[in-house]
Write an enzyme that holds these catalytic residues in place. Structure first.
Site, mmCIF file in Angstrom:
data_model
loop_
_atom_site.group_PDB
_atom_site.id
_atom_site.type_symbol
_atom_site.label_atom_id
_atom_site.label_comp_id
_atom_site.label_asym_id
_atom_site.label_seq_id
_atom_site.Cartn_x
_atom_site.Cartn_y
_atom_site.Cartn_z
ATOM 1 N N ASP A 173 -3.331 6.900 1.302
ATOM 2 C CA ASP A 173 -3.227 5.639 0.034
ATOM 3 C C ASP A 173 -3.198 7.181 -0.739
ATOM 4 O O ASP A 173 -4.367 8.397 -1.483
ATOM 5 C CB ASP A 173 -5.086 5.083 0.411
ATOM 6 C CG ASP A 173 -4.703 4.061 0.842
ATOM 7 O OD1 ASP A 173 -3.692 3.293 0.722
ATOM 8 O OD2 ASP A 173 -5.522 3.485 2.453
ATOM 9 N N ASP A 221 -3.247 -4.047 6.304
ATOM 10 C CA ASP A 221 -4.360 -3.168 5.811
ATOM 11 C C ASP A 221 -5.380 -3.759 5.310
ATOM 12 O O ASP A 221 -5.648 -4.344 3.640
ATOM 13 C CB ASP A 221 -3.529 -2.189 4.184
ATOM 14 C CG ASP A 221 -4.239 -1.648 4.222
ATOM 15 O OD1 ASP A 221 -5.080 -0.977 4.602
ATOM 16 O OD2 ASP A 221 -4.047 -0.485 2.590
#
Length: 349
Positions: free
Chosen positions: A135, A279
């Site tokens: 991320d 996610d």
């Protein structure tokens, strides 16, 4: 020699020239426990016979043909997707004959111990994770600031064969595409929401830039963003993966949003071969919900790195040993894989 000249890269010839057989032997040796992982087995089993260097003058003669060759698959990909989508729409029986997408677990390092990031990534890969989710936030799109290309570069150096699944949740993704590719990212996923009217660039331009940089293309949708915003681009074959966020982007540890599942189901119905990623809030229970809806790629952070068994093993690692942590992580990853298998997604290839 022709291969080296066309690509303008050295061609490494191994003593065992049958590459598919050699690759199978390497995988079999790892599966049998003769080596701990594929890189170690490769180093021991693959022996170089000679290296053929490219002829620069010959490469110039091939250069135009090589450009056309490199453009061939991207040009044909929309046709492949269109044929598959048409077959699925025309007949459920035809759809059932299409190869199922691969089941993939991508542990998010956002939940890892950054003081031991190399060890954390090494352990999840040993435990069976296919991808590593990275991320990347710069504070412009979400209220969080994480890491950038230098960390991706370090991970690539440490794990040369790992699939680095990079989620670029930033307001201006084009600023980072070339640097991210140079750092070694395998895939770059950007958010459709950042390309607002009047924006200096478009989603199409960003997707093209990612492809041109040599990375797989992913497009992310926040929980309330509709599929129709990106459907034409997916239909064109320009997108490899759609990420459906099941939490508000930016922070780990949030609760799974089941109201996103109709979006996942719509994508799977319209694009049967597409990689569809979920996610946010993914654990053994919500993984079953996501897999049933059609997601074949699950991003999991807290439920892998912060799983009770794994956390306990890490706390006692000096006494228990590294293997106990890997075993605990493998159990968590296996629990996430089970719903994907049950949904019919393939676990090999």
């Amino acid at each position: 020699q022709i291969h080296a000249d066309v690509c303008n890269l050295p061609f490494v010839m191994t003593k065992v020239p049958q590459a598919p057989m050699l690759g199978c032997a390497v995988l079999a040796a790892v599966a049998a426990g003769l080596f701990p992982d594929v890189p170690t087995a490769t180093a021991a089993m693959v022996q170089v016979d000679r290296v053929v260097q490219p002829n620069k003058e010959a490469h110039q003669q091939y250069s135009e043909h090589y450009k056309q060759y490199c453009a061939l698959y991207p040009a044909l990909k929309p046709t492949f997707h269109a044929v598959a989508a048409a077959a699925a729409a025309a007949s459920p029986a035809a759809a059932s004959q299409l190869p199922a997408p691969r089941a993939i677990i991508s542990p998010s390092i956002l939940a890892a111990d950054f003081s031991d990031l190399s060890g954390e990534v090494s352990r999840v890969l040993q435990a069976g994770a296919q991808w590593v989710h990275v991320d990347m936030f710069d504070g412009s799109f979400v209220d969080n600031f994480t890491i950038g290309p230098p960390v991706v570069r370090a991970l690539r150096k440490r794990f040369p064969t790992a699939f680095l699944d990079c989620h670029l949740a930033v307001q201006e993704p084009l600023k980072y595409v070339s640097e991210l590719a140079a750092a070694g990212a395998s895939q770059c996923t950007i958010h459709a929401e950042v390309f607002t009217p009047g924006c200096s660039s478009s989603l199409e331009q960003a997707v093209q830039a990612i492809r041109a940089a040599g990375m797989r293309v992913g497009v992310a949708l926040a929980p309330h963003t509709p599929v129709d915003l990106v459907a034409p681009l997916v239909e064109s074959g320009a997108v490899d993966l759609m990420l459906c966020m099941t939490v508000k982007p930016g922070f780990g540890g949030q609760a799974f949003m089941p109201e996103v599942m109709p979006k996942v189901s719509e994508l799977r119905s319209r694009f049967p071969l597409l990689d569809i990623q979920v996610d946010g809030g993914v654990n053994a229970q919500t993984a079953a919900v996501a897999a049933a809806a059609g997601a074949n790629v699950l991003v999991a952070g807290t439920s892998v790195f912060g799983a009770p068994a794994a956390a306990a093993a890490k706390q006692g690692m000096q006494q228990l040993g590294e293997g106990d942590v890997v075993t605990a992580l493998a159990a968590s990853i296996s629990g996430l894989m089970q719903p994907l298998r049950a949904a019919g997604f393939r676990t090999t290839g």
